[in-house]
Each structure stands twice: as structure tokens, then as C-alpha cells.
Design a protein around this motif. Sequence first.
Motif, short mmCIF file in Angstrom:
data_model
loop_
_atom_site.label_atom_id
_atom_site.label_comp_id
_atom_site.label_asym_id
_atom_site.label_seq_id
_atom_site.Cartn_x
_atom_site.Cartn_y
_atom_site.Cartn_z
N LEU A 1 2.28 1.29 12.34
CA LEU A 1 3.13 0.49 11.45
C LEU A 1 4.41 0.11 12.19
CD1 LEU A 1 3.02 2.77 8.25
CD2 LEU A 1 1.41 0.96 8.90
N ILE A 2 5.02 -0.97 11.74
CA ILE A 2 6.35 -1.32 12.27
C ILE A 2 7.32 -1.30 11.09
CG2 ILE A 2 5.94 -3.84 12.13
CD1 ILE A 2 7.66 -4.00 14.77
N HIS B 1 10.24 4.88 3.14
CA HIS B 1 10.26 3.86 4.20
C HIS B 1 9.50 2.61 3.74
CE1 HIS B 1 11.54 7.08 6.91
NE2 HIS B 1 10.50 7.77 6.50
N ALA B 2 9.88 1.49 4.32
CA ALA B 2 9.12 0.26 4.14
C ALA B 2 8.66 -0.19 5.51
CB ALA B 2 10.00 -0.82 3.51
N ALA B 3 7.38 -0.54 5.61
CA ALA B 3 6.85 -0.91 6.94
C ALA B 3 5.78 -1.97 6.78
CB ALA B 3 6.31 0.33 7.63
N PHE B 4 5.43 -2.56 7.93
CA PHE B 4 4.33 -3.53 7.98
C PHE B 4 3.23 -2.94 8.86
CE2 PHE B 4 8.37 -5.87 7.74
CZ PHE B 4 8.20 -6.53 6.53
N ASP B 5 2.00 -3.30 8.51
CA ASP B 5 0.87 -2.82 9.29
C ASP B 5 0.77 -3.67 10.55
OD1 ASP B 5 -1.30 -1.21 9.65
OD2 ASP B 5 -2.16 -1.65 7.69
N VAL C 1 -3.49 -7.94 8.06
CA VAL C 1 -2.06 -7.66 8.04
C VAL C 1 -1.49 -8.14 6.72
CG1 VAL C 1 0.12 -7.84 9.20
CG2 VAL C 1 -1.97 -8.01 10.51
N LEU D 1 1.48 4.86 0.98
CA LEU D 1 0.95 5.77 1.98
C LEU D 1 1.80 7.05 1.96
CD1 LEU D 1 -1.23 5.53 4.23
CD2 LEU D 1 0.60 4.84 5.78
N ARG E 1 1.74 -5.70 3.08
CA ARG E 1 0.73 -6.50 3.76
C ARG E 1 0.99 -7.97 3.44
NH1 ARG E 1 -3.23 -2.76 5.27
NH2 ARG E 1 -4.71 -4.38 5.81
N GLU F 1 0.85 -1.19 0.00
CA GLU F 1 0.00 0.00 0.00
C GLU F 1 0.88 1.24 0.00
OE1 GLU F 1 -3.11 2.27 3.02
OE2 GLU F 1 -2.21 0.35 3.57
N GLY G 1 -3.62 -3.79 10.81
CA GLY G 1 -4.52 -3.93 9.67
C GLY G 1 -5.39 -5.16 9.82
N VAL H 1 3.66 0.24 2.58
CA VAL H 1 3.19 -0.64 3.65
C VAL H 1 2.95 -2.04 3.08
CG1 VAL H 1 1.49 -1.01 5.47
CG2 VAL H 1 2.08 1.32 4.78
N ARG I 1 12.05 0.26 -1.07
CA ARG I 1 12.71 1.56 -1.22
C ARG I 1 13.24 1.75 -2.65
NH1 ARG I 1 16.18 2.36 4.27
NH2 ARG I 1 16.14 4.54 3.67
N ILE J 1 5.54 5.99 2.46
CA ILE J 1 5.77 4.71 3.13
C ILE J 1 5.14 3.61 2.27
CG2 ILE J 1 5.48 3.36 5.24
CD1 ILE J 1 4.91 6.03 6.72
N ALA K 1 2.36 10.17 4.15
CA ALA K 1 2.00 10.61 5.50
C ALA K 1 3.09 11.51 6.05
CB ALA K 1 1.80 9.41 6.42
#
Lengths: 76, 277
Positions: free
Chosen positions: B251-252, A66-70, A76, A27, A38, A25, A73, A36, A60, A34, A29
Motif C-alpha cells: 500500500l502507499i 491510516h488511509a492508503a491506496f493499493d 487499484v 483492513l 480503491r 476496503e 491491487g 484502503v 480517518r 487501514i 493489519a
Amino acid sequence: MAIEFDARLAAERLRALGYPVVAVEALGAGGETIGVVRLPLDRLGRMDAGDRETIARVVRAFGFRHAAFDLDGPAV
Amino acid sequence: MVVESKRERLIRIVRECDSVVVGYSGGVDSVFLAALCVEVLGRDRVLAVTGTSASLASWMAETARDVAATFSLPWLEIETAEMLDPRYAANPSNRCYFCKNELWSVLQRVARERGFRTVADGANADDAGDHRPGALAAAEHAVRSPLLEAGLTKAEIREWSREIGLPTWDQPAAPCLASRIPYGTAVTPARLRQIEAAEAALRRLGLRDFRVRHHDDVARIEVHPDEWFAALAARDAAVRGVRDAGYARVLIDALGYRRGALNEGLPASQLVQIGRA
């Protein structure tokens, strides 16, 4: 939007690397982007540092800051 | 020829300072420096000063207060006004300069009024090479950096702190709360309180080395790789705690906490490094 297209490409690339990614996803922000990622929670829980670095590098590379995990969610 | 060790060099530098006001945040380095100054110079020639504002986490201020009380360090708490400086609040990549400019102005005034010869900070050898716009302000205010001048690294400071019984020896590095806000997003007391509340919730879950990065209503948690699985194990409570602090989404970060993450991607022209300012 271009950023959403990049997110789809990042998801495809991660799946090609063998990660069971449901989606990435895009994002925007706080002035930063970012990606995200899933994927199933049980897979997230088994992910070692090498996996996380690979995923971050791919996300990236598609232009996300940034790379992140929810963490909260629905799937997830 | 006798080669001076780093420890001997540091003690010599502290003696040169004669009497010293130490910028004392409650972190590993400044606590160590204040304690060492008392040991070398004596209590009446040292004053540890904590500049307080919304950007200093409450737990850091408490650490500063507790350690000062436990080790009988002469200690003073002074409110600083960097939040009132629009150049600071706008959060440019040299934000730290405006904060430290305020801090060192205040501490130099304290030193003058109370007859202390030197103002010193806790910068160390590992800080060289980092983006440190605050170091420019320190230089402009003639602030000395004994740990850096002696070449002491963070690991060496931790080791020496442990030897002399300082409780901060294994405390994670803890820069100010404003460092959680991306450059260009305004620093406000409300945002700092929100970040502090979220981090306090995670700390209560047992996490130690992490940051809550603020992206409007999104919190992006960076945890040290060693705490990744602990953070996931505490997922439900972590999400609840961070949401209670006012974030809509939690988020992490995939890479996790790493030093200097905020400055990744800054163009070279905006980097201010110790020795290159």
C-alpha cells in the motif's frame, strides 16, 4: 462488521466529494486499521497533495488509523 | 555585552566536554557532532562509537564507517543487545528507552575504560517537543547533548555540515528500523530484516525519503510528498521489490511520510518529551 460499514460510509462520502472511488476496503493489519481506497490508477497518478490530504481526512474521520491506496491491487 | 552565537556556544560546550565518546549512528547529527568534536578537541580526545544491532540499517552502518574513514574519525563499532531485552522486544510506546538504556550503558563503560570524560549524543533543538523516551535514558546515564544545549536546529546542522564538507548534510533523517513497527507488535530480527530488504529495494529505485511501515504481511509505504509521483512512476518495480522482501500486499499511504507519524494518537500520558521527562 462495524469497520466494514464505516468503510462503505467513507467510500460514499468520498464519492460525494467527487472522487471516483470504487470502494474503501477495511483492513485490520498488525493491530492497526487501514482504510484502503480503491480508485482508477490514472486518477491516483494525477492526485495532488491536497486531494490526498482530503481523502486521508475523510477516511480517518470514519475511524481508520491510516488511509492508503493499493499499489498492487487488480483494478487499484 | 557580547552575545554569544549558537556556533560559539556549541564550540564552548564541546570544549567543556574535554574528551568525548560520541554516540555515532551515521546520521546527520551524530556525524556532524563527531566531526566538530575532532575539530575542536583533536583526534586523541574523541571516539565515535556505533552501536550495531538488527535495528540499525546496513546502509547507516556503512555511512558511519565510510565517513569515519574519510574524515579520519577515531571510530569503534560495538554490538548492542537491546534485542535480548524483552521489554524492548515487546515494543511498548517507550521502546526507545530500553534501546538507549543499553546503548548508553555500553558507551559509558567504553568511556570509563578508555578515560574519556563525557558521553554525548546528537539530539538537537528540533527534537524538543517530540516523543523521545530515549532522552530519559540519556539523562539517567548523564549523556550530554551539545547540539541541543547550543540550540542548533536540524536545518542549522545541515548548513554547517555542508560548509565543512560532510556528505551527510542532505541525508534524510533515518531513525532505527524498529520505528517502522507499530507499538505493541513485537520487534524481531526477522521483521527488521524484512523491513530493511523492502526499503533497500525502494532506495535502489531512487527514492530517498520514505518509510516502509510493517503491518504483518502488509507493507504500507509512506513517501515524502515530493517523491509521490516518483513512487507511482516506479510502481511495478516497487511492488516487486517489496513483495520480494516477503510482503503479500503493498500500500502507499495517503498522507505520506511525516515526522512522528508513529506517535500520532498516543495518549498524552505516554508521551515523553525532552525537558518534560
